[in-house]
Design a protein around this motif. Structure first.
Motif, PDB file in Angstrom:
ATOM      1  N   TYR A 192      -1.617   3.604   6.171  1.00 51.29           N
ATOM      2  CA  TYR A 192      -1.300   5.028   6.060  1.00 51.29           C
ATOM      3  C   TYR A 192       0.214   5.204   5.920  1.00 51.29           C
ATOM      4  N   LEU A 193       0.622   6.103   5.039  1.00 56.89           N
ATOM      5  CA  LEU A 193       2.014   6.520   4.917  1.00 56.89           C
ATOM      6  C   LEU A 193       2.087   8.016   5.144  1.00 56.89           C
ATOM      7  N   ASP A 194       2.917   8.418   6.111  1.00 55.80           N
ATOM      8  CA  ASP A 194       3.020   9.832   6.488  1.00 55.80           C
ATOM      9  C   ASP A 194       1.653  10.446   6.761  1.00 55.80           C
ATOM     10  N   ASP A 225      13.923  -1.454   7.391  1.00 59.61           N
ATOM     11  CA  ASP A 225      12.902  -0.392   7.417  1.00 59.61           C
ATOM     12  C   ASP A 225      11.806  -0.749   8.417  1.00 59.61           C
ATOM     13  N   TYR A 242       6.959   1.375  -1.049  1.00 57.43           N
ATOM     14  CA  TYR A 242       7.424   2.189   0.065  1.00 57.43           C
ATOM     15  C   TYR A 242       8.563   3.105  -0.391  1.00 57.43           C
ATOM     16  N   VAL A 243       8.504   4.340   0.058  1.00 55.53           N
ATOM     17  CA  VAL A 243       9.592   5.298  -0.162  1.00 55.53           C
ATOM     18  C   VAL A 243      10.370   5.419   1.141  1.00 55.53           C
ATOM     19  N   GLN A 247       9.415   7.093   4.915  1.00 53.67           N
ATOM     20  CA  GLN A 247       7.996   7.299   5.193  1.00 53.67           C
ATOM     21  C   GLN A 247       7.598   6.602   6.506  1.00 53.67           C
ATOM     22  N   THR A 248       6.675   7.230   7.224  1.00 57.90           N
ATOM     23  CA  THR A 248       6.149   6.649   8.457  1.00 57.90           C
ATOM     24  C   THR A 248       4.964   5.755   8.127  1.00 57.90           C
ATOM     25  N   ILE A 249       5.013   4.518   8.595  1.00 58.34           N
ATOM     26  CA  ILE A 249       3.978   3.527   8.316  1.00 58.34           C
ATOM     27  C   ILE A 249       3.036   3.440   9.506  1.00 58.34           C
ATOM     28  N   THR A 268       1.166  -0.614  -2.198  1.00 56.92           N
ATOM     29  CA  THR A 268       1.947   0.569  -2.573  1.00 56.92           C
ATOM     30  C   THR A 268       3.442   0.319  -2.373  1.00 56.92           C
ATOM     31  N   HIS A 305      -1.282   9.655   5.514  1.00 57.28           N
ATOM     32  CA  HIS A 305      -2.252   9.654   4.415  1.00 57.28           C
ATOM     33  C   HIS A 305      -2.617   8.208   4.038  1.00 57.28           C
ATOM     34  N   GLN A 350      10.785   0.832  12.582  1.00 57.15           N
ATOM     35  CA  GLN A 350       9.492   1.357  13.015  1.00 57.15           C
ATOM     36  C   GLN A 350       8.742   0.397  13.938  1.00 57.15           C
TER      37      GLN A 350
END
Length: 236
Positions: free
Chosen positions: A11-13, A63, A23-24, A27-29, A21, A15, A67
């Motif tokens: 999930y990112l943010d 990054d 990563y931007v 974004q929260t992983i 994918t 979703h 987190q």
């Protein structure tokens, strides 16, 4: 064939997203409950689960560290609790380490690890400069190189490992969903019986690919798991 568990989704943010994918930054992983079609595949080896490919690309070591994913944080997926972290890959080529030991046990074929063209971050810093971190992969699963910890590349990604938060064997109960990990595999399913020597489990076919070396197939479709060869067990 190596033993693989399909467990959880990326999930990112908040979703769910596809595996691999880009990563931007910012974004929260999160790794959370399984979404059909977006399952993460984990190779069960040496008592841990290792993602069979990079879950994210274009992500820096910094990054991941920001987190909590480098040295470990608690997550939950499908009712099981895990510590998720980066693999220990060594700062010195040829020195025994977690990743190479996994390759020794499960094999280094690209069909299993999907390393071709992709590096992944390890925990360790380069021995000559703490601002650089070790990466593995790309040419083969055994590839060994360092990268600046703040850099992002399309060919460099996040391949985590999961450690189970274990359940006391004395607390096992009939009907619980159990995830059992050994040296060369894992099984998951409903716990039917527990004796001094074996666990009897009704396997969950949706989660499991391949056979574990410590579980025997019974005529009624259940698995008899040799307790002496269990490294870790968790229940949901």
């Amino acid at each position: 064939m190596a033993n693989i568990i399909k467990l959880g989704s990326l999930y990112l943010d908040g979703h769910p997203v596809e595996i691999g994918t880009e990563y931007v930054p910012g974004q929260t992983i999160r790794i959370g409950d399984t979404i059909t079609g977006k399952e993460i595949s984990w190779v069960a080896v040496n008592g841990i689960l290792i993602a069979d490919q990079c879950l994210l690309t274009y992500i820096s070591w910094k990054d991941l560290d920001a987190q909590g994913f480098v040295f470990g944080k608690e997550i939950a997926a499908q009712g099981f609790k895990f510590k998720i972290r980066l693999l220990k890959v060594s700062s010195n080529e040829g020195v025994p380490n977690e990743w190479d030991t996994a390759l020794d046990t499960a094999g280094d074929d690209d069909y299993l690890w999907h390393c071709r063209g992709k590096y992944f971050w390890g925990q360790e810093s380069a021995r000559w400069d703490a601002s650089h971190r070790m990466t593995r992969g790309y040419g083969s699963a055994c590839g060994f190189v360092w990268r600046s910890s703040g850099r992002r590349y399309a060919t460099l990604g996040f391949r985590p490992a999961l450690e189970l938060f274990p359940t006391d064997h004395a607390a096992l109960r009939h009907g619980q969903e159990a995830l059992v990990v050994g040296r060369a595999g894992a099984v998951v399913g409903g716990l039917i019986d527990a004796t001094a020597y074996d666990l009897v489990i009704q396997p969950n076919a949706d989660w499991l690919i391949g056979e574990a070396d410590f579980a025997a197939n019974m005529q009624d479709g259940t698995l008899a798991v040799d307790r002496s060869r269990i490294i870790s067990i968790a229940t949901a």
